[in-house]
Each structure stands twice: as C-alpha cells, then as structure tokens.
Design an enzyme around this catalytic site. Structure first.
Site, PDB file in Angstrom:
ATOM      1  N   CYS A  12      41.084 -11.948  86.898  1.00 23.79           N
ATOM      2  CA  CYS A  12      41.670 -13.021  85.317  1.00 23.79           C
ATOM      3  C   CYS A  12      41.423 -14.267  85.808  1.00 23.79           C
ATOM      4  CB  CYS A  12      42.934 -12.210  84.762  1.00 23.79           C
ATOM      5  SG  CYS A  12      43.230 -11.028  85.620  1.00 23.79           S
ATOM      6  N   HIS A  42      45.838 -16.548  80.238  1.00 22.36           N
ATOM      7  CA  HIS A  42      45.306 -15.022  79.940  1.00 22.36           C
ATOM      8  C   HIS A  42      45.903 -14.519  79.227  1.00 22.36           C
ATOM      9  CE1 HIS A  42      44.243 -11.610  82.016  1.00 22.36           C
ATOM     10  NE2 HIS A  42      45.343 -11.485  82.233  1.00 22.36           N
ATOM     11  N   ASN A  44      45.091  -6.315  78.080  1.00 21.30           N
ATOM     12  CA  ASN A  44      44.522  -7.030  78.977  1.00 21.30           C
ATOM     13  C   ASN A  44      43.159  -7.264  79.384  1.00 21.30           C
ATOM     14  OD1 ASN A  44      43.902  -8.771  81.037  1.00 21.30           O
ATOM     15  ND2 ASN A  44      45.702  -8.123  82.832  1.00 21.30           N
TER      16      ASN A  44
HETATM   17  O1  UT7 Z   1      46.336 -10.018  84.592  1.00 20.64           O
HETATM   18  C1  UT7 Z   1      47.401  -9.966  85.846  1.00 20.64           C
HETATM   19  C2  UT7 Z   1      47.926  -8.149  85.554  1.00 20.64           C
HETATM   20  N1  UT7 Z   1      48.846  -7.963  85.220  1.00 20.64           N
HETATM   21  C3  UT7 Z   1      50.326  -8.333  85.022  1.00 20.64           C
HETATM   22  O2  UT7 Z   1      50.567  -8.827  84.365  1.00 20.64           O
HETATM   23  C4  UT7 Z   1      50.768  -7.276  84.753  1.00 20.64           C
HETATM   24  C5  UT7 Z   1      52.818  -7.991  84.992  1.00 20.64           C
HETATM   25  N2  UT7 Z   1      53.598  -7.458  84.694  1.00 20.64           N
HETATM   26  C6  UT7 Z   1      54.030  -6.388  83.484  1.00 20.64           C
HETATM   27  O3  UT7 Z   1      53.367  -6.888  82.965  1.00 20.64           O
HETATM   28  C7  UT7 Z   1      54.751  -5.379  83.370  1.00 20.64           C
HETATM   29  O4  UT7 Z   1      55.751  -5.344  84.699  1.00 20.64           O
HETATM   30  C8  UT7 Z   1      54.949  -3.857  83.354  1.00 20.64           C
HETATM   31  C9  UT7 Z   1      54.673  -3.748  80.975  1.00 20.64           C
HETATM   32  C10 UT7 Z   1      53.999  -3.448  83.744  1.00 20.64           C
HETATM   33  C11 UT7 Z   1      55.879  -3.007  83.080  1.00 20.64           C
HETATM   34  O5  UT7 Z   1      57.139  -3.499  82.336  1.00 20.64           O
HETATM   35  P1  UT7 Z   1      58.482  -4.284  82.944  1.00 20.64           P
HETATM   36  O6  UT7 Z   1      59.358  -4.683  81.993  1.00 20.64           O
HETATM   37  O7  UT7 Z   1      58.443  -4.673  84.066  1.00 20.64           O
HETATM   38  O8  UT7 Z   1      59.392  -2.795  82.991  1.00 20.64           O
HETATM   39  P2  UT7 Z   1      59.735  -2.178  84.210  1.00 20.64           P
HETATM   40  O9  UT7 Z   1      58.568  -1.668  85.376  1.00 20.64           O
HETATM   41  O10 UT7 Z   1      60.834  -3.590  85.320  1.00 20.64           O
HETATM   42  O11 UT7 Z   1      60.468  -0.611  83.943  1.00 20.64           O
HETATM   43  C12 UT7 Z   1      61.761  -1.156  83.023  1.00 20.64           C
HETATM   44  C13 UT7 Z   1      61.728   0.541  82.929  1.00 20.64           C
HETATM   45  C14 UT7 Z   1      61.613   1.877  83.938  1.00 20.64           C
HETATM   46  O12 UT7 Z   1      62.785   2.252  83.377  1.00 20.64           O
HETATM   47  P3  UT7 Z   1      64.200   2.702  83.990  1.00 20.64           P
HETATM   48  O13 UT7 Z   1      64.208   2.426  85.228  1.00 20.64           O
HETATM   49  O14 UT7 Z   1      64.984   1.413  83.044  1.00 20.64           O
HETATM   50  O15 UT7 Z   1      65.395   3.860  83.227  1.00 20.64           O
HETATM   51  C15 UT7 Z   1      60.170   2.068  83.681  1.00 20.64           C
HETATM   52  O16 UT7 Z   1      60.003   3.284  84.702  1.00 20.64           O
HETATM   53  O17 UT7 Z   1      60.766   1.117  82.020  1.00 20.64           O
HETATM   54  C16 UT7 Z   1      60.065   2.136  82.391  1.00 20.64           C
HETATM   55  N3  UT7 Z   1      58.660   2.713  82.498  1.00 20.64           N
HETATM   56  C17 UT7 Z   1      58.166   2.568  81.274  1.00 20.64           C
HETATM   57  N4  UT7 Z   1      58.519   3.378  80.303  1.00 20.64           N
HETATM   58  C18 UT7 Z   1      57.593   3.920  78.963  1.00 20.64           C
HETATM   59  C19 UT7 Z   1      58.118   1.481  83.102  1.00 20.64           C
HETATM   60  N5  UT7 Z   1      56.408   1.488  81.905  1.00 20.64           N
HETATM   61  C20 UT7 Z   1      56.830   2.663  80.937  1.00 20.64           C
HETATM   62  C21 UT7 Z   1      55.952   2.956  80.115  1.00 20.64           C
HETATM   63  N6  UT7 Z   1      56.671   2.815  79.106  1.00 20.64           N
HETATM   64  N7  UT7 Z   1      54.477   2.650  80.444  1.00 20.64           N
END
Ligand code: UT7
Length: 310
Positions: free
Chosen positions: A109, A234, A264
């Site tokens: 990216c 980005h 993204n």
């Molecule tokens: O170009 C560079 C590439 N990548 C990035 O920049 C990505 C950077 N990371 C992110 O954008 C975020 O970490 C994500 C969007 C991928 C995930 O968001 P998060 O706020 O970090 O979520 P998390 O993994 O900490 O999960 C929080 C909660 C969990 O549930 P519990 O354990 O709190 O009950 C997950 O199971 O949200 C749940 N969850 C979802 N729920 C619905 C995780 N992904 C999803 C989803 N839909 N897609």
C-alpha cells in the site's frame, strides 16, 4: 532545479459495486459493524490491474495536456500484477501506445509513494515526463469467506503525470521511505494464495508508522504540520486515519477521505484519494500536500509536495 510537477491526475474503478449488505450473504458480518469499525459502505471489484491502470493513466495523460510521445517512463505501483512476468507496466505502456521505459514497483500500500519518489529522482537526474500509476485488483487475492479481510479490500487505480521542469523550487520537498521486514508475517499473500492478515496488529503498527513517517518527512523539510493544507493518507480504515490525524495534530477537514465508497485499494488508494481531493477543489496552487502510506512489509512512505495547480 529540475523537478517533476504533477500536471494531470486520473482514476479508475471497476463497474461492479460490492456493498456491505452483499458481504452479509458471503461471510459472517453486517453493515453496521463494517461502517462503525472501518468507515466503508461499499467498494468496487472486478477486472485486471492493467485494465484499470490503463484507464487511470489515459485520463491523467489527457488531463495533463502533454503530448503522450513526451512520456519517457511508466512506473506502475502494484502488488497484484496481471502476470508474474512480464511487468504489468509494460502491458500498460503498450495499451497506452507509449514508447517509453516501464517497470513495476511493489511496496504494497506504500507503493505509489515509492514510485513517485523514484520518478522524481529520475527526473532530477535528467529524465523527461513520467507517468506514475498506483493500481491494485485485490479482489483477485481476497478470500470472501474471511470477514477479517473481505470487508476491507477492493480494486481501483489512480495516476499522475509528472512534467519535468526547471524551476526555482523542487515540487517534492521531502520524503520518508521505510520498511520493517521482520513484520512480514502480519499481512501477506503467498504466490497463488489469498491475503492473510492479523488485523489488530496491523492496525496498532499502522497508526505508529504513519505518524512517525509523516513527522520524519515534515522534519526533513523543516515544515510544521500546521502549514500543510491537505494530508492524503492511505485509505485503509477510517479509524486508522482519524487516529493518525489526531496524533499528528491535524483536523479531519484537512485530511482527504474517500474510503466510504472505495474501500482499501492498496497501491491505488493514495493517488485515487488525491485525484478526488483535487476534483473537489481541496488544493490550491502553492499549497503543501502530505501523502502518507503504510502497508504490508511492513512498509511505510511519506512525500511532502508543493502543489503546482494541476
Ligand atoms: O492496507 C493495510 C491493510 N490493513 C489494514 O489496515 C487493516 C488494519 N486493521 C483493521 O482495519 C481492523 O483490525 C479490522 C477492521 C480488520 C478489524 O477491526 P477491529 O476493530 O480490530 O476488530 P477485532 O478484530 O478487534 O474484533 C472486534 C470484534 C470481535 O468480536 P468480540 O470478540 O469482541 O465479540 C470480532 O469477532 O468484532 C468481531 N469482528 C467482526 N464482526 C463483524 C471482527 N471482524 C468482524 C466483521 N464483522 N467483519
């Protein structure tokens, strides 16, 4: 001083819209969660990298008003080339009918900024006009059953034409390019495989490297963030952008954001956001604009430019 001035910008998106509601049918997620945690409502998918890159490149050349025959090099930043060999830049060059050099850059990216800085260096060494494109078709390497990645990644392209000019001040005031290859395992795709990501870890590091990289570029030019008219980050996650902006001390009015409708798009993200911002009249001649990216590698990159009014 010999420098590359951005003369024309262009962008391209595939026609197919993939909404958050569409994703609900493909994986265990929902619109409210995606909007709240990422700021994304829809993204575009479909097509090959060369196709989108050609469309964006053609638009940038047309808008530049320059003779296509004056373009001496095509630099294509991409992490999703059409083929392993040849470089997709060569395919793009042929389809645009250019007689120029051509090469690909892969810094995930951060790739567009790496390509832009390399192009500026080549112009300062004596090269003529250069077309720099950032383009990815991440839908080809996304697992739509993996809700951690399917909600984010998408396809798109952005392009700029750098006109080689002699003028008192450089257009590129400073830059910062970096990488930490020890973190390669938090975001990768094997050859023939799909994207695998530790989202939370990428998020945590992303904010830090964006802030550090932006500050390094500002310091190198002796510029205060208060004097920057627009930051073009980005477009990875709206929360990453907001958090980095707050740490840098820049209000969101001075940050280019278009993630809501494009997701993204990796290498395409920064040049598309820049093209949109210019289209909305967010930059005036003489303004300072700071591009900031991060991505797999991990890699990061910043470039501080004096806007010349494309
Ligand atoms: O170009 C560079 C590439 N990548 C990035 O920049 C990505 C950077 N990371 C992110 O954008 C975020 O970490 C994500 C969007 C991928 C995930 O968001 P998060 O706020 O970090 O979520 P998390 O993994 O900490 O999960 C929080 C909660 C969990 O549930 P519990 O354990 O709190 O009950 C997950 O199971 O949200 C749940 N969850 C979802 N729920 C619905 C995780 N992904 C999803 C989803 N839909 N897609």
């Amino acid at each position: 001083m010999r420098t590359g001035v951005i003369k024309g910008l262009g962008s391209a998106l595939p026609d197919q819209i993939l909404t958050n509601h569409d994703l609900e049918a493909m994986t265990d997620t929902n619109d409210a969660w995606i909007v709240d945690r990422t700021g994304i409502r829809e993204r575009r998918v479909g097509g090959m990298t060369s196709e989108l890159a050609v469309r964006a490149g053609r638009q940038a050349i047309e808008r530049s008003g320059l003779d296509p025959a004056s373009i001496e090099l095509v630099v294509l930043a991409t992490t999703t080339p059409d083929q392993t060999v040849p470089a997709t830049a060569s395919t793009v060059q042929a389809q645009l009918g250019l007689r120029s050099g051509a090469f690909d850059v892969n810094a995930a990216c951060s790739g567009f900024i790496y390509g832009l800085v390399a192009a500026q260096a080549m112009i300062s060494m004596g090269m003529g006009n250069i077309l720099v494109i950032g383009c990815d078709s991440l839908s080809r390497i996304t697992d739509y059953h993996d809700r951690g990645t399917a909600i984010l990644f998408a396809d798109g392209a952005g392009a700029v034409v750098l006109e080689a000019r002699e003028q008192p001040e450089a257009s590129l005031l400073s830059w910062n390019l970096g990488s930490d290859g020890t973190a390669a395992g938090i975001l990768y795709a094997d050859i023939g495989g799909v994207l695998v990501m530790e989202g939370r870890e990428v998020f945590r590091r992303a904010v830090r490297v964006m802030v550090d990289s932006a500050r390094a570029a500002l310091d190198a030019a002796g510029i205060d963030i208060a004097d920057v008219a627009l930051v073009v980050p980005h477009q990875a996650n709206l929360r990453i952008i907001e958090s980095a902006a707050s740490k840098l001390g820049v209000d969101m009015q001075r940050v280019a954001v278009n993630i809501e409708r494009v997701g993204n798009t990796s290498s395409g993200s920064i040049p598309m956001a820049l093209t949109d911002a210019v289209g909305k009249g967010q930059l005036s001649p003489g303004d300072l604009v700071l591009l900031v990216g991060f991505g797999a590698g991990m890699s990061w990159a910043s470039a501080l430019l004096r806007w010349d009014g494309a």
